[in-house]
Design an enzyme around this catalytic site. Structure first.
Site, PDB file in Angstrom:
ATOM      1  N   ASP A 157      68.479  83.431  26.822  1.00 35.61           N
ATOM      2  CA  ASP A 157      69.085  84.160  27.928  1.00 35.61           C
ATOM      3  C   ASP A 157      68.020  84.680  28.894  1.00 35.61           C
ATOM      4  O   ASP A 157      66.847  84.827  28.545  1.00 35.61           O
ATOM      5  CB  ASP A 157      69.907  85.345  27.404  1.00 35.61           C
ATOM      6  CG  ASP A 157      71.358  84.968  27.158  1.00 35.61           C
ATOM      7  OD1 ASP A 157      71.733  83.832  27.479  1.00 35.61           O
ATOM      8  OD2 ASP A 157      72.115  85.818  26.644  1.00 35.61           O
TER       9      ASP A 157
ATOM     10  N   LYS B 200      71.903  84.119  31.924  1.00 31.10           N
ATOM     11  CA  LYS B 200      73.198  84.735  32.223  1.00 31.10           C
ATOM     12  C   LYS B 200      72.911  86.163  32.633  1.00 31.10           C
ATOM     13  O   LYS B 200      72.519  86.993  31.823  1.00 31.10           O
ATOM     14  CB  LYS B 200      74.129  84.704  31.020  1.00 31.10           C
ATOM     15  CG  LYS B 200      74.540  83.287  30.628  1.00 31.10           C
ATOM     16  CD  LYS B 200      75.745  83.289  29.723  1.00 31.10           C
ATOM     17  CE  LYS B 200      76.994  83.672  30.468  1.00 31.10           C
ATOM     18  NZ  LYS B 200      77.336  82.779  31.570  1.00 31.10           N
TER      19      LYS B 200
ATOM     20  N   MET C  45      75.600  97.478  32.715  1.00 31.00           N
ATOM     21  CA  MET C  45      76.024  96.722  33.905  1.00 31.00           C
ATOM     22  C   MET C  45      76.810  97.597  34.884  1.00 31.00           C
ATOM     23  O   MET C  45      77.824  97.193  35.432  1.00 31.00           O
ATOM     24  CB  MET C  45      76.848  95.495  33.486  1.00 31.00           C
ATOM     25  CG  MET C  45      76.076  94.508  32.612  1.00 31.00           C
ATOM     26  SD  MET C  45      77.115  93.244  31.850  1.00 31.00           S
ATOM     27  CE  MET C  45      77.842  94.171  30.487  1.00 31.00           C
TER      28      MET C  45
END
Length: 257
Positions: free
Chosen positions: A38, A60, A173
Site C-alpha cells: 500500500d 490506495k 481520514m
C-alpha cells in the site's frame, strides 16, 4: 517459485516507523514471494523482503489515483493459486480501516488460505507520540476509532451517539472534511471548547502536530498547513498531551515566581 500451496498473509506494517513492526510481520515479509504494498507503507520496511521477491505497489490513498480494490483482490487470488506466498502489506492494522475484512472474506470464498498479522494502528501511535493516552481513568473510560470518510453517505457515523458516549474519538481520514466534521460534532452536542489534537505522519521524522479546540479546528488546520495522512484525536484526554502539560507547568512557575 514456492512449490507449496500458495497463500496470502495480510500484514499490518504499523504507523510508519520500521522499528514498530512486529516480529511476526518481519517473518511474514521475509518469506513472501510477492508483496502487494500500500501507498502509506514506509519503503524502508521492504528491507526485510528476501532477494528475488516481487514487489507490486498497489497504492490506495484518499484523493489520489489508486489501484482498484477489485483488481487487488483478483491479483491475490491469481498469485496464490500459482503457488506463491503473497504478503498484502498494509499501513497500520489490516482490520482497522485497512479493508482486511473484505479481503479475507474474498480470499476464503475463493478457496485461498489466508492469515492475518495485526499491526500497530496509526490512531494509537499518533496519540502516544504526543503524550496522549486515549483511555485515562480521569478523563475517558473508552476510545472509539471512526472514519471521517465513509464508503457512502448511508455509511456515515452516527455522531450524536458518539458524542453522547463521552468517549475519546480517534478519527481517521478526516482532515479533508474537517469543517463538516466540526459542524456534525457541534450539532450533536459536543462543546465548542473540546480539545483536539491533529497528528500528521505519526512516528516518522517529518511528524507534525497541532493542538487546538473544536471551535477553531478548521481555521487552525489551515493556518498550520497540516494535511493528510493525519489522525484527529478529540476528547478531554487531549489535555494530557505533553504540550498542554508544558503550558500548564509554565503558567504554574510564573504564578510562583
Amino acid at each position: 517459485m514456492n512449490m507449496q500451496a500458495g497463500k496470502v498473509i495480510l500484514v499490518g506494517a504499523g504507523p510508519g516507523d520500521p522499528d514498530l513492526l512486529t516480529l511476526k510481520a518481519v517473518k511474514a515479509i521475509a518469506q513472501a514471494d510477492v508483496l502487494l504494498v500500500d501507498d502509506l507503507v514506509n519503503p524502508a520496511i521492504l528491507q526485510h523482503a528476501r532477494e528475488g521477491a516481487r514487489v507490486v505497489h498497489v497504492g490506495k490513498r484518499g484523493g489520489c489515483q489508486s489501484t482498484s480494490q477489485e483488481f487487488i483482490q483478483r491479483l491475490m487470488v491469481l498469485e496464490a493459486r500459482g503457488g506463491q506466498c503473497v504478503v498484502r502489506l498494509k499501513g497500520g492494522d489490516p482490520y482497522l480501516f485497512g479493508r482486511g475484512g473484505e479481503e479475507r472474506a474474498y480470499l476464503r470464498q475463493a478457496g485461498v488460505a489466508v492469515e492475518v498479522v495485526p499491526g500497530i494502528t496509526s490512531g494509537m501511535a499518533a496519540a502516544a507520540s504526543i503524550g496522549i493516552a486515549p483511555t485515562h481513568r480521569d478523563h475517558s473510560q473508552g476510545v472509539i476509532f471512526v472514519t471521517g470518510h465513509g464508503k457512502n453517505e448511508a455509511a456515515q457515523p452516527h455522531w450524536p451517539a458518539l458524542v453522547a458516549s463521552g468517549l475519546t474519538l480517534v478519527i481517521y481520514m478526516g482532515v479533508a472534511r474537517c469543517r463538516q466534521l466540526q459542524r456534525q460534532l457541534l450539532d450533536a452536542g459536543m462543546v465548542a471548547s473540546m480539545p483536539v489534537a491533529v497528528v500528521q505522519s505519526a512516528t516518522l521524522p517529518g511528524q507534525s502536530q497541532l493542538l487546538t479546540s473544536l471551535d477553531r479546528l478548521p481555521q487552525a488546520l489551515q493556518e498550520s498547513g497540516l494535511g493528510s495522512p493525519s489522525i484527529i484525536v478529540i476528547g478531554e484526554v487531549v489535555r494530557c498531551a505533553d504540550a498542554f502539560a508544558d503550558i500548564a507547568l509554565d503558567q504554574m512557575q510564573q504564578a510562583l515566581a
